[in-house]
Design a protein around this motif. Structure first.
Motif, mmCIF file in Angstrom:
data_model
loop_
_atom_site.group_PDB
_atom_site.id
_atom_site.type_symbol
_atom_site.label_atom_id
_atom_site.label_comp_id
_atom_site.label_asym_id
_atom_site.label_seq_id
_atom_site.Cartn_x
_atom_site.Cartn_y
_atom_site.Cartn_z
ATOM 1 N N SER A 172 9.540 3.303 3.459
ATOM 2 C CA SER A 172 8.074 3.658 3.320
ATOM 3 C C SER A 172 7.628 4.117 4.567
ATOM 4 O O SER A 172 8.105 3.804 5.719
ATOM 5 C CB SER A 172 7.585 2.311 2.999
ATOM 6 N N ASP A 173 6.398 5.053 4.382
ATOM 7 C CA ASP A 173 6.124 5.813 5.670
ATOM 8 C C ASP A 173 4.984 4.749 6.469
ATOM 9 O O ASP A 173 3.593 4.959 6.172
ATOM 10 C CB ASP A 173 5.223 7.051 5.152
ATOM 11 N N VAL A 174 5.623 3.578 6.761
ATOM 12 C CA VAL A 174 4.749 2.620 7.567
ATOM 13 C C VAL A 174 4.895 2.616 8.699
ATOM 14 O O VAL A 174 6.247 2.384 9.385
ATOM 15 C CB VAL A 174 4.905 1.232 6.699
ATOM 16 N N CYS A 175 4.049 2.616 9.787
ATOM 17 C CA CYS A 175 4.022 2.326 11.300
ATOM 18 C C CYS A 175 3.250 1.119 11.238
ATOM 19 O O CYS A 175 2.261 0.810 11.195
ATOM 20 C CB CYS A 175 3.458 3.524 11.820
ATOM 21 N N VAL B 61 0.878 4.939 6.337
ATOM 22 C CA VAL B 61 0.182 3.451 6.423
ATOM 23 C C VAL B 61 0.551 3.093 7.802
ATOM 24 O O VAL B 61 1.608 3.191 8.457
ATOM 25 C CB VAL B 61 1.010 2.497 5.346
ATOM 26 N N LEU B 62 -0.787 2.583 8.416
ATOM 27 C CA LEU B 62 -0.505 2.061 9.740
ATOM 28 C C LEU B 62 -1.238 0.466 9.744
ATOM 29 O O LEU B 62 -2.141 0.406 9.201
ATOM 30 C CB LEU B 62 -1.550 2.791 10.553
ATOM 31 N N LYS C 7 7.617 11.008 9.400
ATOM 32 C CA LYS C 7 7.766 10.145 8.157
ATOM 33 C C LYS C 7 8.488 9.006 8.263
ATOM 34 O O LYS C 7 9.537 8.867 9.354
ATOM 35 C CB LYS C 7 8.248 10.788 7.127
ATOM 36 N N GLY C 8 8.346 7.521 7.719
ATOM 37 C CA GLY C 8 9.245 6.690 7.715
ATOM 38 C C GLY C 8 8.939 5.441 8.499
ATOM 39 O O GLY C 8 8.075 5.487 9.280
ATOM 40 N N PRO C 9 9.581 4.286 8.274
ATOM 41 C CA PRO C 9 9.238 3.229 9.043
ATOM 42 C C PRO C 9 9.512 3.227 10.360
ATOM 43 O O PRO C 9 10.324 3.720 11.042
ATOM 44 C CB PRO C 9 10.588 2.148 8.489
ATOM 45 N N ALA D 245 0.919 -1.215 -0.220
ATOM 46 C CA ALA D 245 0.056 -0.104 -0.118
ATOM 47 C C ALA D 245 1.042 1.138 -0.124
ATOM 48 O O ALA D 245 0.560 2.278 -0.651
ATOM 49 C CB ALA D 245 -0.985 0.019 1.198
ATOM 50 N N ALA D 246 1.872 1.154 0.792
ATOM 51 C CA ALA D 246 2.818 2.351 0.769
ATOM 52 C C ALA D 246 3.469 2.619 -0.484
ATOM 53 O O ALA D 246 3.849 3.735 -0.844
ATOM 54 C CB ALA D 246 3.925 2.114 1.977
#
Lengths: 518, 518
Positions: free
Chosen positions: A434-437, A410-411, A509-511, A401-402
């Motif tokens: 990627s901007d994923v948490c 993205v959560l 931002k960011g992982p 998705a990211a």
């Protein structure tokens, strides 16, 4: 020089397939070399094929178009099957390219030789072995057509190495996929559905697929407001647009007794791209559907139909005005918790801190069952579920998705047992920055199975059962695991700690990974 | 109370199948409850099904009898297929029990419904869906018979939930598996092989399977000594008994040019349970077998025959005395390295520090190609390879071998890219407190593929190729990864550091991981 592999890439690009999630092997080296020659193709490496196919699923759900995958022969495909299964249940378009031995080498039964077709068929709506270099473009376009035909689906192309490496004329024709517009709902069905809404004591509209986007949901809500019908979503959905200013919709619950209560009294169930509900599993002496006896099931639209259009058709038949804006109450945002870190505390924190237009990839399993109730008022977002019951979908979905939406947060709400299946996806998230948490619900057990074992009447679990259902000896240290794959991480043991970590993670931002000890 | 699930467990136990590697789901809860009632069944949890089937492979190779596995419906089976493929190529006996929906629930197409047969067949020699509770014992015994029939094989039993939960009479008969002794080699083949050994300019005996154990290897060496024939092993082998005091045997190399050189001049290839060599992959314009033109291939024994017996038959036909002890030169142990940590340095350290009767599980891929040459003089040990080319076999193999042989040191030589596939197996090693030392060859790339890309003539890899073949951005921190799963670990960047760590690891008990930066 142009070869079959080049032609495959060109056909993908010509048809707007410009992302390839990959884990290549030797038999795909000419394809890798061809991808290397295509500047417009974005290649994303997964360190395990379950990451590759799960990411392709997440990507397509958010971009609305298929990604390609690159898988290495039968075993590589096998590793990707579980998340292809989830994608199949989400009706996600996907074009899997599975490399195989050169056709003339197959009879030698070299070690990696397998019956790829037999492996691919259960999870694919379309399987095709490319006959040679001059068949590449046609076959690829056919696969893309099949992948994109409403409601979307998983396709598998088998690429023999010699079809990839054989030269073709530089001006070989590049095939275009044929894309058909989904048809409107059958007018007879519209009449039947309208009649049921008008005459039924307790009619329910059950939505799925593209009917769960903001616009069609608002039109369905207008019907509900005008007629008293109820709107629900099917249990598992590929994508729901929800949150503040959108229509709050509840899904059919997983637990059979809760689902029966949820559907109690329903006289007419009107399906809009949805499947009549059945239980996830059968239990001795229990029903296999939560629907009340005598409930009439009416199909307004198959999932191959134009679902938003079908809602419009129904509205028209019922005389509900096209522009009628439903009164959508703004759901309250629950207060932040303190003290114990419960699943409610996590859901409340998400409701408070989720940024606008975030994407939630939800594989929280038992920990997330009440999540919707807490977050109807959260900032508007997309909610993606693992749809086929094959665990290990969540982290890869978030990775994909990211890639589709690099400007959106993205959560990933992730159960620990399921997360372990495809933990390698954290590396892809780190690699792609990627901007994923990722929020791990670390309950250190297969909680869903402990519940099911109780249901079986097995009494207190003994040694063998405990050893199969507990993950606490040793416990998994997700902070170290994430660090091992290049993702910054921290642990929360109280609601306050979690609130702080989530607030920070949502505003940068960011992982990032939060291990929530619940 | 006895139900189908109890009867399944009892039938396994009655037939000496008393270890079950498992990752259960809801549809297997009655089976879990039954396993919980059986004190003699050892249940070992894997946090991913590739761990489960890979461990069952390692267990059976060392114990000589099958383990059961417990897999959850189609997706659970799918996750286990790659290591079932490796087991299939190693002719490992295995009984996979795949839970499925209750028979009457299948037509409802609940989310996890899949075509399990289609998935299972490519990797199984026997697939059978249990027809009901009263079919459980017969079906299970059939699967065990099929798994154990020489040379051994992978079998899959599909257990519908209602067959598991339905009661059977307490005195339901428990079926016994029928076990047949493998037949001797056909006397005509023995004559032909003897003739080839006597008359051939350069005859070669190629051994596989049980022919690669100490006794039969010594008998084959006696033939070689008496006749001038050469002994080799096929490329990938489930288990080789080797080291000091045993017959040094080399395998057919992986790289086609090296393999052709290795087999140069061979006039007669005599197969003893082995398959005539073919290349791992086909390459444009290259041969698909490394055998020289005109080489005659003679089958002395199929792998379904009694292989040690066939060697005796050949010895007799050649007049080589049964007791004739071959002059086995004691191979030298190479000196320890200092400075750069190379694959040679690692192999030399292993040759020096390996304890007696260790088990080496080798998935070192490119890093281990010259390993045999360094370790012919190491303490006697068993050497297990990943046999089917499906990467991700190594760590699970070591987990399973340790369950079979708790008193022996297990050393896993593990490529990093392959190790990531099933890193979850480290958790099982920690959980079982197994005496396994994992050595990660951390070269931070898919080295084998970089070589293959070069072979393709693609020139210097560009951005896309680099992004698919390098694992260095971010690099994987295996020490953190291991810690995350409860395994103590350390990193070695020089030969001295590696020597120290390996020496310590070999002289103490319990799980340990060394990340070797090569």
């Amino acid at each position: 020089m142009t070869n079959g592999a080049d032609l495959l890439c060109d056909t993908l690009l010509e048809n707007e397939v410009d992302v390839c999630f990959a884990n290549p092997g030797t038999s795909e080296m000419h394809f890798v070399a061809a991808l290397d020659r295509k500047q417009n193709m974005r290649c994303v490496l997964g360190l395990f094929e379950g990451v590759v196919t799960g990411a392709a699923d997440g990507y397509a759900r958010m971009s609305g178009k298929p990604a390609a995958t690159l898988l290495h022969t039968g075993p590589g495909l096998a590793n990707g099957l579980a998340n292809m299964h989830n994608a199949r249940r989400a009706f996600t378009p996907m074009v899997n390219v599975v490399g195989d031995h050169a056709a003339y080498h197959l009879p030698n039964d070299a070690p990696l030789t397998t019956d790829i077709e037999s492996l691919a068929k259960p999870m694919s709506r379309f399987v095709r072995r490319i006959a040679g270099a001059d068949d590449v473009s046609r076959a690829t376009a056919e696969a893309i057509s099949a992948a994109r035909a409403a409601p979307g689906g998983v396709t598998t192309l088998i690429l023999p190495a010699d079809a990839a490496w054989t030269d073709v004329p530089d001006d070989s024709p590049i095939s275009k996929a044929s894309l058909r517009t989904p048809p409107p709902a059958d007018p007879k069905r519209v009449d039947a559905a309208a009649k049921a809404v008008k005459s039924g004591a307790k009619p329910v509209l059950m939505l799925a697929g593209t009917a769960l986007r903001d616009g069609p949901l608002k039109r369905a809500a207008a019907i509900a407001e005008a007629t008293g019908a109820r709107i629900i979503a099917q249990q598992s959905n590929g994508r729901v647009e929800r949150g503040a200013g959108r229509v709050p919709v509840e899904r059919v619950p997983y637990v059979i007794d809760v689902a029966m209560k949820f559907l109690e009294g329903t006289t007419h169930l009107i399906l809009i791209g949805a499947k009549s509900p059945v239980t996830f599993f059968a239990y001795p002496g229990r029903p296999t559907t939560p629907l009340p006896e005598g409930c009439e099931v009416i199909t307004l639209a198959e999932n191959t139909d134009d679902l938003p259009g079908a809602i419009d058709q129904l509205a028209e038949a019922l005389g509900v005005k096209p522009g009628a804006a439903p009164g959508i109450a703004t759901a309250e945002i629950p207060g932040l918790h303190s003290g114990a870190l419960t699943t409610a505390a996590i859901a409340s924190a998400v409701a408070n801190y989720l940024p606008e237009h975030a994407i939630i990839c939800d594989e929280s399993v038992t920990s997330g069952r009440e999540f919707f109730g807490f977050t109807h008022g959260a900032a508007p977002h997309d909610h993606l579920q693992v749809t086929g019951g094959a665990i290990g979908g969540g982290i890869p979905l978030s990775a994909g998705a990211a890639i589709a939406c690099p400007d959106r947060k993205v959560l990933n709400l992730q159960a620990d047992g399921s997360g372990m299946y495809t933990n390698q996806a954290l590396w892809t998230i780190a690699r792609e920055k990627s901007d994923v948490c990722t929020v791990i619900f670390s309950n250190r057990r297969y909680a869903i199975l402990q519940g099911e074992l109780k249901n079986v009447g097995a009494g207190e679990p003994g040694l063998n059962a405990q050893r199969m259902l507990n993950l606490d000896d040793p416990f998994i240290d997700w902070v170290s695991l994430a660090k091992g794959m290049g993702v910054e991480a921290a642990r929360a043991e109280t609601a306050e700690q979690f609130n702080d970590l989530l607030k920070t993670a949502m505003s940068r931002k960011g992982p990032f990974l939060i291990e929530a000890i619940v």
